[in-house]
Design an enzyme around this catalytic site. Structure first.
Site, mmCIF file in Angstrom:
data_model
loop_
_atom_site.group_PDB
_atom_site.id
_atom_site.type_symbol
_atom_site.label_atom_id
_atom_site.label_comp_id
_atom_site.label_asym_id
_atom_site.label_seq_id
_atom_site.Cartn_x
_atom_site.Cartn_y
_atom_site.Cartn_z
ATOM 1 N N ARG A 193 -5.520 -15.652 2.087
ATOM 2 C CA ARG A 193 -6.345 -14.789 1.249
ATOM 3 C C ARG A 193 -6.089 -15.159 -0.204
ATOM 4 N NH1 ARG A 193 -3.932 -11.618 5.235
ATOM 5 N NH2 ARG A 193 -5.410 -10.657 6.703
ATOM 6 N N LYS A 219 -1.309 -8.655 4.108
ATOM 7 C CA LYS A 219 -1.738 -7.265 3.987
ATOM 8 C C LYS A 219 -0.678 -6.328 4.547
ATOM 9 C CE LYS A 219 -6.789 -7.411 3.959
ATOM 10 N NZ LYS A 219 -8.014 -6.982 4.671
ATOM 11 N N HIS A 297 -12.979 -16.925 -0.043
ATOM 12 C CA HIS A 297 -13.146 -16.383 1.304
ATOM 13 C C HIS A 297 -13.950 -17.343 2.179
ATOM 14 C CE1 HIS A 297 -12.563 -13.001 3.971
ATOM 15 N NE2 HIS A 297 -13.824 -13.084 4.360
ATOM 16 N N ARG A 300 -11.649 -19.767 3.577
ATOM 17 C CA ARG A 300 -10.899 -19.160 4.688
ATOM 18 C C ARG A 300 -11.718 -19.251 5.981
ATOM 19 N NH1 ARG A 300 -6.587 -15.629 5.590
ATOM 20 N NH2 ARG A 300 -7.055 -13.679 6.675
ATOM 21 N N HIS A 323 -4.227 -12.550 11.025
ATOM 22 C CA HIS A 323 -5.007 -11.513 11.690
ATOM 23 C C HIS A 323 -4.191 -10.896 12.819
ATOM 24 C CE1 HIS A 323 -8.998 -13.582 10.358
ATOM 25 N NE2 HIS A 323 -8.511 -12.787 9.432
ATOM 26 N N TYR A 332 -14.772 -14.689 11.665
ATOM 27 C CA TYR A 332 -14.643 -15.775 10.696
ATOM 28 C C TYR A 332 -15.220 -17.092 11.207
ATOM 29 C CZ TYR A 332 -11.571 -13.201 7.538
ATOM 30 O OH TYR A 332 -11.065 -12.302 6.641
#
Length: 367
Positions: A193, A219, A297, A300, A323, A332
Site C-alpha cells: 500500500r 493495516k 493502487h 498493487r 490481505h 484485485y
C-alpha cells in the site's frame, strides 16, 4: 425492572469530538491504521459542517444524511489541484461511498453510546454502485506496460529552457532517479500500500548477503515480512549508498527524516502525495503506446494480476499483499488482454473436438 439508558443529547460537534477521541485510541492500540484514523476524522469533521455542528445529533434524520451526501458529492475533490486531471467535476462514487462508510461508523458508535435514539443511516438512501459485476476498465498494467513504466522511472527528465537562457539547471526530480526507480520497483514487484511505503524506515529492512527482507507494518498494525529479489535488493543498496545519505544530511536534526527510507529533495520523509506525483512523472515519460494513468493502487493490482497469471497460488499473493482473506485478493485480479482466448485454447477438452480424419467410402456390407 431495569430502566432504559438515558439519551444524551449532544451537539453534532461534541459527539464528533468524543467519537474521534475513541478513533485515536483505536489507532494507538493498532486496531486502526493511522491513515484510516485520519480518513475517519476528515470525513466526520466535514459531515459535521454539512449538517450543522451546533445541531443536536439525535435530531439528524435520514433526509439530512442524504442531503449531506449530495452536497459532499457535488463539492470539489481536494485531491486534485488541477481540475483537468479529473475526469468529471465533484467526487467519485467510490469516494462518496467511503465517506458514507465513515458516517455509518460514526452513527453506529453514537447509537451504542445513547447519543441517538435510532441510527438515521437506516433511513438514508442506499449507496450507489461504482460499477456492475464486470469492471468498467482494467486497473492492472500489462507486463509490457509495467516494464515500460519501470524503465521510465529510471530515466531523468531532460533539462528544459529557463528564463535566463536556453538550458536551466537540473530540477530536483532529475537528481532523484535512484529513489524514483526504487519506489516504482517496490510498488510493482511487492505491491505494498502507498501508506506502507511512505512510512517505511531503513531499519525495517534486514540486509544480509544472502537475502534482504522488508518488515512491512500494514493495516491495524499487522506485520508481514517479504523477501526482495536480487535486482530489487541491488536497487535498494544503490539508493542507500549513492543518494539517501545526501538527502538525510539536509535535515540532520529531524529524527523522523533520519529513520525514513524515502526522502524528498529537501530531506523530509516522503508522503503519499509525493509518491503519486513521482509516479505521474514516470508515466509521462513512458512510450506513447503504453502511456495511461496509473496510481500506486493500480500497481498493487498489477502485482496481484501478473503473479496469478504466472501461476502463483492466490493464497501466496494474498499473503504478499497483506490481505486477511483471499476474497479481497480476488477483487484485485484484473483480466489480462488475450487471457480468455488463451484459456479457451488450452482447455483440456479442446483436443477432443478436432475433426475426425476422412475415411474412404467403401462398398456397403455384403455388396
Amino acid at each position: 425492572m431495569v430502566a432504559p439508558p438515558r439519551l444524551n443529547r449532544l451537539a453534532v460537534a461534541e459527539a464528533a469530538d468524543r467519537y474521534l477521541t475513541s478513533v485515536q485510541v483505536e489507532s494507538v492500540r493498532g486496531v486502526l491504521s493511522p491513515a484510516t484514523a485520519r480518513s475517519y476524522e476528515r470525513d466526520v469533521r466535514e459531515f459535521a459542517e454539512l449538517v450543522g455542528s451546533g445541531r443536536v445529533l439525535d435530531d439528524v434524520t435520514g433526509e439530512d444524511v442524504d442531503d449531506a451526501l449530495v452536497r459532499y458529492q457535488a463539492s470539489p475533490d481536494g485531491r486534485f489541484s488541477d481540475p483537468s486531471r479529473k475526469g468529471a467535476p465533484g467526487r467519485s462514487v467510490a469516494t462518496v461511498n467511503r465517506f458514507r462508510q465513515s458516517i455509518s461508523r460514526f452513527f453506529a458508535h453514537a447509537a451504542r453510546q445513547c447519543w441517538v435514539q435510532a441510527d438515521p443511516m437506516q433511513w438514508a438512501a442506499p449507496p450507489a454502485r461504482s460499477r456492475d459485476r464486470l469492471r468498467v476498465e482494467r486497473t492492472a498494467l500489462s507486463a509490457s506496460a509495467a516494464g515500460a513504466l519501470l524503465q521510465a522511472s529510471a530515466v531523468a527528465p531532460a533539462a528544459g529552457p529557463s528564463r535566463a537562457g536556453p538550458v536551466r539547471s537540473p530540477r530536483s526530480d532529475q537528481a532523484l532517479a535512484l529513489r524514483d526507480r526504487l519506489v516504482v520497483a517496490l510498488l510493482l514487484v511487492l505491491g505494498p500500500r502507498v501508506s506502507e511505503l511512505a512510512r517505511a524506515d531503513v531499519a525495517d529492512f534486514t540486509r544480509e548477503p544472502e537475502e534482504t527482507r522488508w518488515r512491512i507494518v500494514g493495516k491495524g498494525g499487522s506485520i508481514r515480512t517479504v523477501a526482495l529479489s536480487a535486482p530489487l535488493a541491488a536497487a535498494l543498496e544503490e539508493y542507500l549508498r549513492e543518494l539517501r545519505p545526501r538527502l538525510a544530511d539536509r535535515r540532520p536534526d529531524d529524527p523522523d527524516a533520519q529513520r525514513a527510507l524515502l526522502l524528498t529533495w529537501r530531506g523530509r520523509r516522503v508522503d503519499t502525495q509525493t509518491v503519486r506525483a513521482l509516479l505521474a512523472r514516470a508515466v509521462e515519460r513512458m512510450p506513447a503506446p503504453y502511456r495511461r494513468p496509473a496510481t500506486p493502487h493500480a500497481l498493487r493490482h498489477t502485482t496481484a494480476t501478473l503473479l496469478v497469471a504466472e501461476g502463483w497460488d492466490v493464497k501466496v499473493v494474498a499473503e504478499l499483499l497483506g490481505h486477511r482473506s483471499i476474497a479481497t485478493t480476488g477483487v484485485y485480479l484484473d483480466r489480462i488482454e488475450g487471457e480468455l482466448a488463451a484459456a479457451i485454447r488450452s482447455h483440456p477438452l479442446s483436443a477432443g473436438l478436432t475433426a475426425p480424419e476422412a475415411t474412404v467410402a467403401g462398398p456397403p456390407p455384403g455388396g
